[in-house]
Design a protein around this motif. Structure first.
Motif, PDB file in Angstrom:
ATOM      1  N   SER B  26       0.832  -1.214   0.000  1.00 37.40           N
ATOM      2  CA  SER B  26       0.000   0.000   0.000  1.00 37.40           C
ATOM      3  C   SER B  26       0.862   1.258   0.000  1.00 37.40           C
ATOM      4  N   ILE B  29       2.435   1.653  -3.591  1.00 39.64           N
ATOM      5  CA  ILE B  29       1.574   2.125  -4.681  1.00 39.64           C
ATOM      6  C   ILE B  29       1.125   3.571  -4.435  1.00 39.64           C
ATOM      7  N   GLN B  33       2.062   6.748  -6.974  1.00 40.72           N
ATOM      8  CA  GLN B  33       1.045   7.697  -7.425  1.00 40.72           C
ATOM      9  C   GLN B  33       1.428   9.127  -7.066  1.00 40.72           C
ATOM     10  N   ALA B  66       6.395   1.461  -8.442  1.00 34.85           N
ATOM     11  CA  ALA B  66       5.333   0.632  -9.037  1.00 34.85           C
ATOM     12  C   ALA B  66       5.854  -0.782  -9.295  1.00 34.85           C
ATOM     13  N   ALA B  69       6.271  -2.608  -5.964  1.00 39.23           N
ATOM     14  CA  ALA B  69       4.956  -3.032  -5.465  1.00 39.23           C
ATOM     15  C   ALA B  69       4.514  -4.327  -6.142  1.00 39.23           C
ATOM     16  N   LYS B  70       4.782  -4.462  -7.445  1.00 36.27           N
ATOM     17  CA  LYS B  70       4.407  -5.687  -8.154  1.00 36.27           C
ATOM     18  C   LYS B  70       5.249  -6.871  -7.678  1.00 36.27           C
ATOM     19  N   SER B  73       3.917  -8.003  -4.497  1.00 31.24           N
ATOM     20  CA  SER B  73       2.555  -8.549  -4.606  1.00 31.24           C
ATOM     21  C   SER B  73       2.568 -10.006  -5.068  1.00 31.24           C
TER      22      SER B  73
ATOM     23  N   ILE D  29      -5.792   2.005  -8.844  1.00 28.02           N
ATOM     24  CA  ILE D  29      -4.526   1.406  -8.383  1.00 28.02           C
ATOM     25  C   ILE D  29      -4.797   0.186  -7.502  1.00 28.02           C
ATOM     26  N   ASP D  30      -5.894   0.203  -6.766  1.00 25.79           N
ATOM     27  CA  ASP D  30      -6.251  -0.994  -5.994  1.00 25.79           C
ATOM     28  C   ASP D  30      -6.625  -2.148  -6.921  1.00 25.79           C
ATOM     29  N   GLN D  33      -3.524  -3.670  -8.434  1.00 25.99           N
ATOM     30  CA  GLN D  33      -2.824  -4.509  -7.459  1.00 25.99           C
ATOM     31  C   GLN D  33      -3.574  -5.838  -7.256  1.00 25.99           C
ATOM     32  N   ALA D  66      -3.260   0.174 -14.265  1.00 23.46           N
ATOM     33  CA  ALA D  66      -2.120   0.985 -13.798  1.00 23.46           C
ATOM     34  C   ALA D  66      -1.886   2.158 -14.745  1.00 23.46           C
TER      35      ALA D  66
END
Lengths: 135, 135, 135, 135
Positions: B26, B29, B33, B66, B69-70, B73, D29-30, D33, D66
Motif C-alpha cells: 500500500s 503504490i 502515485q 510501481a 509493489a508488483k 505482490s 490502483i487498488d 494490485q 495501472a
C-alpha cells in the motif's frame, strides 16, 4: 533505430557514450518483452503446473527491465547513485531469470530464447554500471 | 482494504507476515502515485524551468515504486535475493526523490506531500529488506 | 530480432499472423521508448515552460504504448474485444502525441523523431485492429 | 489519503471534481494490485492448468488499470479524447476480468475478491467517462 535517433537528439550533455546507452536501452526493452512473452508461453504449456516459479520470475524480470530501460532513457538531472542501484537490481533479476529459464530450455524453446535474452541483458547492465561508476 | 484482502486469500505459504507485506505494498503504490502526480504538478508551475531534476526524479521513483509493489505482490517462487535487490534500489530512489522534493517544499505543497510519501516509503523498504534478510 | 524469435516459439495457435504481430509489438515498444525519451529531452530545453502539454502527452503515450505492447505479447486466452479496445485507445494516444510533437518539430529534433514514431505506431495499431476485427 | 492530498495541491485548474478524480485513481490502483495478486495466487493453485485464461486476463487488466491510473493522475494539458479512450478500454478490461474471475470465484477466494475489485473499477471508469463527456 529509433532508440539511437532519440538519444542523438537529446539537447544537453550525457555523461556516458550515447551509442553505448542506446544499445543498453534496446537490450533492456527486448529483454522485458521476451520475459512477458515467455511468461505467457509458459501459461499455454501442458506442464504449466511445473512452471509457476518460471512465470513469476519472468513477470518480475519484465517489470524490472522495463523500469530500468525508462531510467536509462532519461538524462535530465542524472543521479549515478539511483541509476546504479536500479541496474544492480536488474542484473540480479536477469541472472535469476536466466537460471530459471535455463532449467526448462530443453523442453521449451521460448525458455531457451528468453534465457539468452536475460543473459545478454545481465551482462549489459553490469557493463553500464561499470561505466557509470568509473565516469 | 483490497491489498490486505488479496494477500489473505493467497493459497500457499508466505515467508513474511501478511499484514506487514500488505502495508508495504500500500505504501509503495501510494508513493508511486504521489510521484506521478508531483511530476505533473511541477509541469504546471510557473518555475517549471527550475524543476527539471525534480520531475525526472519523480518519474524514475514512480516507475521504481510501481515495479517494487508488483514484486512484493507476488509470492509464488519467492526469491529473497531478487526482492531485496529491488527493495534496495527502491529505498535509494525514494530517499533521492525525498531530498529533491524537499528542496522545493517551501514553495510547492505537492513537493512537500510527495517528499513525505517518499520518506515513508524509503523506511518501509528498509524495514521489509531487514525482515527478508533475517527470515 | 528477439520479438520475432519469441512469438515463433509460442506453443499454441495464434489467431493473427505471427510476423505481423511481432512487427506491431516492436513498433509499440519503440514508440513507448521514443515518448519517454522525448518527455525527458523536453525537460532539458530552454523553452520547457512551453512544453508542458507535450511532456504530459508523451508520458501518457509512453504508458499506453507499453501496456498495449504487453497485451499484444500475450496470446493465451486471447479476447479480441479487450485487445481491440486497448489498440483503439493506443491509436488515439499516438495520433494526439504525434500532433502535439509536430507543433514543436521545427525547433526540437527529438519532437520531430517522436512525432514520426507516433505516426507509424498509430497506423500500426489501426492495421492490427482491422486484422483482429475481420479475423 | 495521499491520492487526495496530492490532487488538492495541484496548482492549476482541473476540469473535473477533485474528490471524484482522487477516488477514481484509488480504485484503479487498488484494482491493478488486485489483478497482479490474483494472477500470482492462481499460479500457486493446484488447478493452475485451468486458470491460464484467468491469469492472462488478470495481467492485461493490471497493466491497463495501472496505465489508466497514471493518465488520470495527470492534469496538465488535459485532452478529454485521450482520457476517455483509455477509460473505455479500462472499463472493457475490468468487465472481462470480472467475468473471468467470477467463473472461479466459488473455488478461489482471491478470484472472488478480484472480481469485486474489477466490477467496482469498471463502474468507476464509466462514471468518470460520463463526467468527462458532459463537462
Amino acid at each position: 533505430m529509433p532508440v539511437l535517433e532519440m538519444i542523438r537528439t537529446y539537447p544537453a550533455d550525457i555523461t556516458l557514450d550515447r551509442d553505448l546507452m542506446a544499445d543498453a536501452v534496446s537490450v533492456l526493452i527486448d529483454c522485458a518483452q521476451a520475459c512477458t512473452a515467455c511468461a505467457d508461453a509458459c501459461l499455454s504449456e501442458p506442464d504449466v503446473a511445473l512452471l509457476g516459479k518460471c512465470i513469476r520470475t519472468n513477470l518480475d524480470c519484465a517489470d524490472i527491465c522495463a523500469t530500468t530501460a525508462k531510467v536509462l532513457s532519461r538524462h535530465t538531472g542524472y543521479d549515478a547513485n539511483m541509476s546504479v542501484a536500479q541496474l544492480r537490481s536488474c542484473a540480479v533479476a536477469c541472472k535469476t531469470c536466466a537460471d530459471e529459464c535455463a532449467v526448462h530450455a530443453d523442453r521449451h524453446a521460448h525458455c531457451r530464447v528468453c534465457a539468452e535474452a536475460c543473459r545478454t541483458c545481465a551482462a549489459t547492465c553490469e557493463n553500464i554500471m561499470d561505466a557509470m561508476i568509473t565516469s
